[in-house]
Each structure stands twice: as structure tokens, then as C-alpha cells.
Design an enzyme around this catalytic site. Structure first.
Site, PDB file in Angstrom:
ATOM      1  N   TYR A 125       8.363 -11.446 -22.174  1.00  0.00           N
ATOM      2  CA  TYR A 125       9.315 -10.418 -21.702  1.00  0.00           C
ATOM      3  C   TYR A 125      10.156 -10.935 -20.528  1.00  0.00           C
ATOM      4  O   TYR A 125       9.687 -11.751 -19.714  1.00  0.00           O
ATOM      5  CB  TYR A 125       8.539  -9.178 -21.240  1.00  0.00           C
ATOM      6  CG  TYR A 125       9.426  -8.106 -20.657  1.00  0.00           C
ATOM      7  CD1 TYR A 125       9.539  -7.953 -19.272  1.00  0.00           C
ATOM      8  CD2 TYR A 125      10.163  -7.257 -21.477  1.00  0.00           C
ATOM      9  CE1 TYR A 125      10.356  -6.979 -18.727  1.00  0.00           C
ATOM     10  CE2 TYR A 125      10.983  -6.273 -20.939  1.00  0.00           C
ATOM     11  CZ  TYR A 125      11.071  -6.144 -19.570  1.00  0.00           C
ATOM     12  OH  TYR A 125      11.884  -5.181 -19.028  1.00  0.00           O
ATOM     13  N   HIS A 162      -8.475   7.077  -0.967  1.00  0.00           N
ATOM     14  CA  HIS A 162      -7.375   6.604  -0.120  1.00  0.00           C
ATOM     15  C   HIS A 162      -6.102   6.450  -0.941  1.00  0.00           C
ATOM     16  O   HIS A 162      -5.176   7.243  -0.819  1.00  0.00           O
ATOM     17  CB  HIS A 162      -7.774   5.288   0.541  1.00  0.00           C
ATOM     18  CG  HIS A 162      -6.796   4.829   1.567  1.00  0.00           C
ATOM     19  ND1 HIS A 162      -7.032   3.784   2.411  1.00  0.00           N
ATOM     20  CD2 HIS A 162      -5.566   5.282   1.904  1.00  0.00           C
ATOM     21  CE1 HIS A 162      -6.004   3.602   3.203  1.00  0.00           C
ATOM     22  NE2 HIS A 162      -5.098   4.504   2.920  1.00  0.00           N
ATOM     23  N   HIS A 168       0.857  -1.183   0.000  1.00  0.00           N
ATOM     24  CA  HIS A 168       0.000   0.000   0.000  1.00  0.00           C
ATOM     25  C   HIS A 168       0.894   1.235   0.000  1.00  0.00           C
ATOM     26  O   HIS A 168       1.899   1.291   0.723  1.00  0.00           O
ATOM     27  CB  HIS A 168      -0.884   0.006   1.237  1.00  0.00           C
ATOM     28  CG  HIS A 168      -1.601   1.309   1.455  1.00  0.00           C
ATOM     29  ND1 HIS A 168      -2.274   1.969   0.464  1.00  0.00           N
ATOM     30  CD2 HIS A 168      -1.743   2.091   2.574  1.00  0.00           C
ATOM     31  CE1 HIS A 168      -2.810   3.074   0.950  1.00  0.00           C
ATOM     32  NE2 HIS A 168      -2.495   3.171   2.224  1.00  0.00           N
ATOM     33  N   HIS A 228       0.889   5.844  -0.774  1.00  0.00           N
ATOM     34  CA  HIS A 228       0.122   7.079  -0.955  1.00  0.00           C
ATOM     35  C   HIS A 228       0.710   7.870  -2.118  1.00  0.00           C
ATOM     36  O   HIS A 228       0.797   9.099  -2.063  1.00  0.00           O
ATOM     37  CB  HIS A 228       0.164   7.910   0.322  1.00  0.00           C
ATOM     38  CG  HIS A 228      -0.574   7.292   1.463  1.00  0.00           C
ATOM     39  ND1 HIS A 228      -0.431   7.706   2.754  1.00  0.00           N
ATOM     40  CD2 HIS A 228      -1.458   6.274   1.503  1.00  0.00           C
ATOM     41  CE1 HIS A 228      -1.204   6.982   3.551  1.00  0.00           C
ATOM     42  NE2 HIS A 228      -1.839   6.108   2.807  1.00  0.00           N
ATOM     43  N   ASP A 230       0.820  -3.834 -20.885  1.00  0.00           N
ATOM     44  CA  ASP A 230       1.857  -4.810 -20.486  1.00  0.00           C
ATOM     45  C   ASP A 230       1.677  -5.241 -19.032  1.00  0.00           C
ATOM     46  O   ASP A 230       1.552  -6.419 -18.715  1.00  0.00           O
ATOM     47  CB  ASP A 230       3.256  -4.175 -20.611  1.00  0.00           C
ATOM     48  CG  ASP A 230       3.723  -4.020 -22.047  1.00  0.00           C
ATOM     49  OD1 ASP A 230       4.715  -3.305 -22.252  1.00  0.00           O
ATOM     50  OD2 ASP A 230       3.088  -4.601 -22.956  1.00  0.00           O
TER      51      ASP A 230
END
Ligand SMILES: O=C(CO)[C@@H](O)[C@H](O)COP(=O)(O)O
Length: 233
Positions: free
Chosen positions: A225, A171, A106, A108, A131
Site C-alpha cells: 500500500y 488511562h 499519547h 485521551h 491493515d
């Protein structure tokens, strides 16, 4: 002490997760103590996550927190004297309900949070998105912090979805991966495409990529790739 403290598999995830938090600051994805990384301990019902509110400069393998998939701290384990991340319940919910996920992140990061503040998914208009994410980056529901709400929103949005990133409304981004490094890569890439598409749209109308081309680009990137030894193969 806990019996897990001498388990090499636990120690490796502690080292990986502690090191990968440095990637969030290196790529400018967090400020102060915002954001978090966790990694599942392969073959167990355990994961490792950062302690809550601790400076990135002070994070180390021994102060990472070992948790069960219920989000409970393993009693007496290294680092258990501290409180785990605010998002521990969310990460635990993802691990319980998405068994192929080995890492959760997570952040910000600015541009991704700006899309989340508008509740607007990022359209797939650059090949880099096709991609890495196989299409648009979706918006997840507004969810309060500290219980399973965020985890429920992540699982509901990303189950069956190609994207490894979801923008939780108001958020910010949460990402998943086959391991913590893969989830960190998704966090780096979601901010990169959020910024690029924002700038592009400021300058004029966006040109969507046809779905068949998105499919082709995604298939190539996921299966051709890089090196055959890459973790996500
Ligand atoms: O936004 C949130 C809460 O979801 C987090 O990113 C916090 O800002 C960091 O919390 P800790 O992981 O330090 O508890």
C-alpha cells in the site's frame, strides 16, 4: 544557548513535533492540554517533546523541549526554561528500549480511553485494524504517571507485537512509530477503529477475521500500500 540549537537535525524534529501536535487537535484526539507527541532526533541520544501543560495553540518549534534518552532536559537548550511533558520519562524509556521507535504519542481520545477504562483489548474484526495494527490492539497495565512505569508497560506490551498502539488500562492510548508522524497516524487510526468496533458491538455480535486473512491484509498494507518512498518501508 546549547550547541544543539544550531543543529539542523534537532531543528527539523522541533518543527515536525510542534506541527504534529496540531494533528491531535485536528482529529479531536485531545482536550485542553492532554496528550503529547515526541520525536527522536535521528543518529543521536536525544528526543524532542512538548512542554507540560502548555496550550496547543501556543506550541512552537522553539518551545519544544530537547531531552536526553534518560529523560533529562538538555541544559540551556531552546525551551529548557519550561518543564517537559508529564510523560517524558515514559517516552524516554520507550526510546531507550525500542531502538527502532522514532516517535511516541499519547492521547485521551474518547473511544480508545473507553476500551482502556474496561481493560479490554480491541478485537480485530475490521480490515482497517488488520491493515494498520496486524491484529487486536492490546491493553497495557495500569501505571502511575510521571515515572518510567508507563514506559515499562508500553515496552512490555508492544515489544514483539505487531500493534503500534497500546491502551494503558484506565488511562488511554500510547502509540509508537518509525517517526513522530507514523506514531500520530497510529493515534488517529486507533481512535477510528475503537469507535467503529464499539458501535459495531452495540448493534450485534462481532465476526472475527481469520488469522491467515489478518496476516495477508497486514502484509499487503505494510509492504504494498502507498508509495515505496513511504517512511515505514
Ligand atoms: O495523561 C497524561 C499524563 O500521562 C497527559 O496526557 C497529560 O494530560 C498531558 O500532560 P503534559 O504532556 O501536558 O505534561
Amino acid at each position: 544557548m546549547s550547541a544543539y540549537d544550531s543543529d539542523p537535525a534537532v531543528q527539523k524534529v522541533r518543527e515536525d513535533v510542534a506541527r504534529l501536535h496540531g494533528e491531535l487537535t485536528r482529529y479531536g484526539l485531545v482536550i485542553w492540554t492532554g496528550g503529547n507527541v515526541s520525536g527522536r532526533v535521528p543518529g543521536t541520544d536525544l528526543f524532542v517533546i512538548k512542554p507540560s501543560g502548555v496550550s496547543y495553540d501556543d506550541l512552537a518549534p522553539d518551545n519544544m523541549i530537547l531531552c536526553t534518552l534518560d529523560g533529562a532536559v538538555v541544559p540551556g537548550s531552546l525551551g529548557s526554561e519550561r518543564s517537559p511533558s508529564s510523560d517524558t520519562a515514559a517516552h524516554a524509556y520507550v526510546y531507550r528500549n525500542m531502538p527502532d521507535v522514532g516517535g511516541v504519542v499519547h492521547t485521551h481520545s474518547t473511544y480508545a480511553v473507553a476500551w482502556a477504562a474496561r481493560g479490554e483489548e480491541i478485537p480485530c474484526v475490521i480490515t482497517g485494524m488488520a491493515d494498520e495494527f496486524g491484529g487486536p490492539i492490546p491493553i497495557g497495565p495500569f501505571a502511575i504517571i510521571g515515572d518510567e512505569s508507563i514506559g515499562e508497560g508500553i515496552v512490555k506490551t508492544l515489544t514483539g507485537h505487531r500493534s503500534r498502539a497500546v491502551l494503558m488500562q484506565n488511562h488511554g492510548p500510547f502509540t509508537i512509530g518509525v517517526d513522530a508522524k507514523d506514531a500520530v497516524k497510529a493515534a488517529v487510526m486507533v481512535e477510528d477503529v475503537a469507535r467503529t468496533v464499539h458501535i459495531a458491538r452495540e448493534a450485534g455480535p462481532l465476526i472475527p477475521i481469520p488469522q491467515d486473512k489478518i496476516d495477508s491484509l497486514f502484509n499487503r498494507y505494510q509492504n504494498v500500500y502507498g508509495q515505496s518512498s513511504d517512511a515505514r518501508r
